[in-house]
Design a protein around this motif. Sequence first.
Motif, PDB file in Angstrom:
ATOM      1  N   TYR A 244       0.730  -1.235   0.084  1.00  0.00           N
ATOM      2  CA  TYR A 244       0.019  -0.026  -0.102  1.00  0.00           C
ATOM      3  C   TYR A 244       0.727   1.162  -0.159  1.00  0.00           C
ATOM      4  O   TYR A 244       1.635   1.618   0.839  1.00  0.00           O
ATOM      5  CB  TYR A 244      -0.740   0.010   1.356  1.00  0.00           C
ATOM      6  CG  TYR A 244      -1.993   1.261   1.388  1.00  0.00           C
ATOM      7  CD1 TYR A 244      -3.031   1.279   0.879  1.00  0.00           C
ATOM      8  CD2 TYR A 244      -1.491   2.101   2.060  1.00  0.00           C
ATOM      9  CE1 TYR A 244      -3.897   2.158   0.965  1.00  0.00           C
ATOM     10  CE2 TYR A 244      -2.123   3.310   2.550  1.00  0.00           C
ATOM     11  CZ  TYR A 244      -3.582   3.377   1.773  1.00  0.00           C
ATOM     12  OH  TYR A 244      -4.338   4.446   1.889  1.00  0.00           O
TER      13      TYR A 244
ATOM     14  N   GLU B  44       6.616   3.468  -0.228  1.00  0.00           N
ATOM     15  CA  GLU B  44       7.445   3.526   1.030  1.00  0.00           C
ATOM     16  C   GLU B  44       6.876   3.853   2.113  1.00  0.00           C
ATOM     17  O   GLU B  44       6.986   4.419   3.183  1.00  0.00           O
ATOM     18  CB  GLU B  44       8.767   4.609   0.639  1.00  0.00           C
ATOM     19  CG  GLU B  44       9.564   4.321  -0.556  1.00  0.00           C
ATOM     20  CD  GLU B  44      10.734   5.067  -0.470  1.00  0.00           C
ATOM     21  OE1 GLU B  44      10.843   6.321  -0.008  1.00  0.00           O
ATOM     22  OE2 GLU B  44      11.770   4.746  -1.537  1.00  0.00           O
ATOM     23  N   TYR B  45       5.610   3.459   2.219  1.00  0.00           N
ATOM     24  CA  TYR B  45       4.755   3.688   3.065  1.00  0.00           C
ATOM     25  C   TYR B  45       5.029   3.258   4.659  1.00  0.00           C
ATOM     26  O   TYR B  45       4.883   1.891   4.822  1.00  0.00           O
ATOM     27  CB  TYR B  45       3.189   3.317   2.521  1.00  0.00           C
ATOM     28  CG  TYR B  45       1.975   3.863   3.504  1.00  0.00           C
ATOM     29  CD1 TYR B  45       1.413   4.981   3.592  1.00  0.00           C
ATOM     30  CD2 TYR B  45       1.344   2.757   4.428  1.00  0.00           C
ATOM     31  CE1 TYR B  45       0.477   5.477   4.230  1.00  0.00           C
ATOM     32  CE2 TYR B  45       0.384   3.369   5.339  1.00  0.00           C
ATOM     33  CZ  TYR B  45      -0.015   4.593   5.158  1.00  0.00           C
ATOM     34  OH  TYR B  45      -1.317   5.134   5.961  1.00  0.00           O
ATOM     35  N   ASN B  46       5.167   4.114   5.343  1.00  0.00           N
ATOM     36  CA  ASN B  46       5.699   3.509   6.951  1.00  0.00           C
ATOM     37  C   ASN B  46       4.554   3.399   7.750  1.00  0.00           C
ATOM     38  O   ASN B  46       4.479   3.726   9.149  1.00  0.00           O
ATOM     39  CB  ASN B  46       6.367   4.769   7.516  1.00  0.00           C
ATOM     40  CG  ASN B  46       8.046   4.554   6.913  1.00  0.00           C
ATOM     41  OD1 ASN B  46       8.479   3.482   6.572  1.00  0.00           O
ATOM     42  ND2 ASN B  46       8.706   5.519   6.974  1.00  0.00           N
TER      43      ASN B  46
END
Lengths: 89, 368
Positions: free
Chosen positions: B135, B138-140
């Motif tokens: 999702y 580079e979604y943290n």
Amino acid sequence: MRIQVKRTGGFAGITRRAEVDTSGRPDAAEWHALAEEAAAEGRGEPPAGVPDGFRYEITLDGERTVRCADPRIGAAQRKLITRVLKEGA
Amino acid sequence: MTALRVEATHPVFCTIIPPHLLDRLAQSDDEARAGRARRTLERDAAQRIRRREAAPPAATEPAAEEKPNRTIYDAGKVETLPGTKVRGEGDEAVKDASVNRAYAGLGSTFELFLKGFERNSIDGEGLALDATVHYGQEYNNAFWDGHQMVFGDGDGEIFNDFTTSLDVIGHELAHGVTQYTANLDYQGQAGALNESVSDVFGSLVKQYALGQTAEEADWLIGADLLAGAVEGKALRSMKAPGTAYDDDVLGKDPQPGSMDGYVDTTEDNGGVHINSGIPNRAFYEVATAIGGKAWERAGQIWYDVLTGGKLAKDANFAAFAQLTVAAAQKRYGKDSKELAAVQKGWSEVGVTPADEAGSPEADTTPCE
């Protein structure tokens, strides 16, 4: 224009803040357009959000604040938040 | 897949990524992917001892209502949910390790709730388990959106792929269980309890999968989540809140381990990920005082409270504590070591159980 982004919540619960001052930037006009678009997508009231979802506050020139929360945030908001958190100080 | 075999007497649901596939990934030219595969291989080695792969439909197939129904989607690095379906229930492992980890993690979570608490999926009625991986860019983060789990890839600098820690997967699904049961508010102390319940059951999912006792468990949340350069061992420590990380970029773990350190804040819905350290440590204290497998008794007491119908949506720590005392007494008796452990556990973290559940005179710091 001063564009501030505050991101709270998330699985880690770690707050992140970043700010971009567009004055003197060659791409200032682009930032302004994006910021206005993001502001138009938002609202002043904090959204409900979801467990572990990020909450965001976008503040323009210290005057106007709009709030949004994952996963239902506008395309311009997403773009602006991503850029400010990446390029801002 | 060639490693399948039928386990006739104990149907199991969690499929692990075939080691040969991970081996291949670990030798991949793509360094990031290879690194992740190597880490998975190392971690899975311990779990493989316990788990077995069950064959798809066979004569010994368990009753349909007691099987997970998993679907994994790939968001393709954008924020559209759910994304493209990439693996359904009973499908063979795919090349994408994130997909396989999510699939296995959903299975492990389903298994703990079924075997440990006789709960058939999140809603108790066999709800389908959906998860989306990859999702955003580079979604943290990872979250529960009210219907499904969502996992980001992490930026690789601070966070790894959010599917890498089994307790993180269990944590997100536990938000679903809470939603279908006590439905605790996601604000203030109730929100911190909501978070803590997810950490508790997330950790129990991992402990169950590894067959660990309370003494053997690491009591860490997200132990595989922090990228290599980060100074820290995990995102949260239930055993010692406030000690999970101390890093230049991330800052220091802000969790308090007792009411003395309760943090009053408006951020993060009133510090739900901060003050959860207090009930987290209470659970740790109770589980280690009782000893043995934490899900069997300490976990059962917490589960009784979550599903017992008496926990108010806006419950504070004191009200929750009182209900755990009542649940321990009901299940194990007034002279039981379980009850003594529960009372001592809350005392250790400075929470005095309310006289009556939901009592406003709770001896805890009010929030906001």
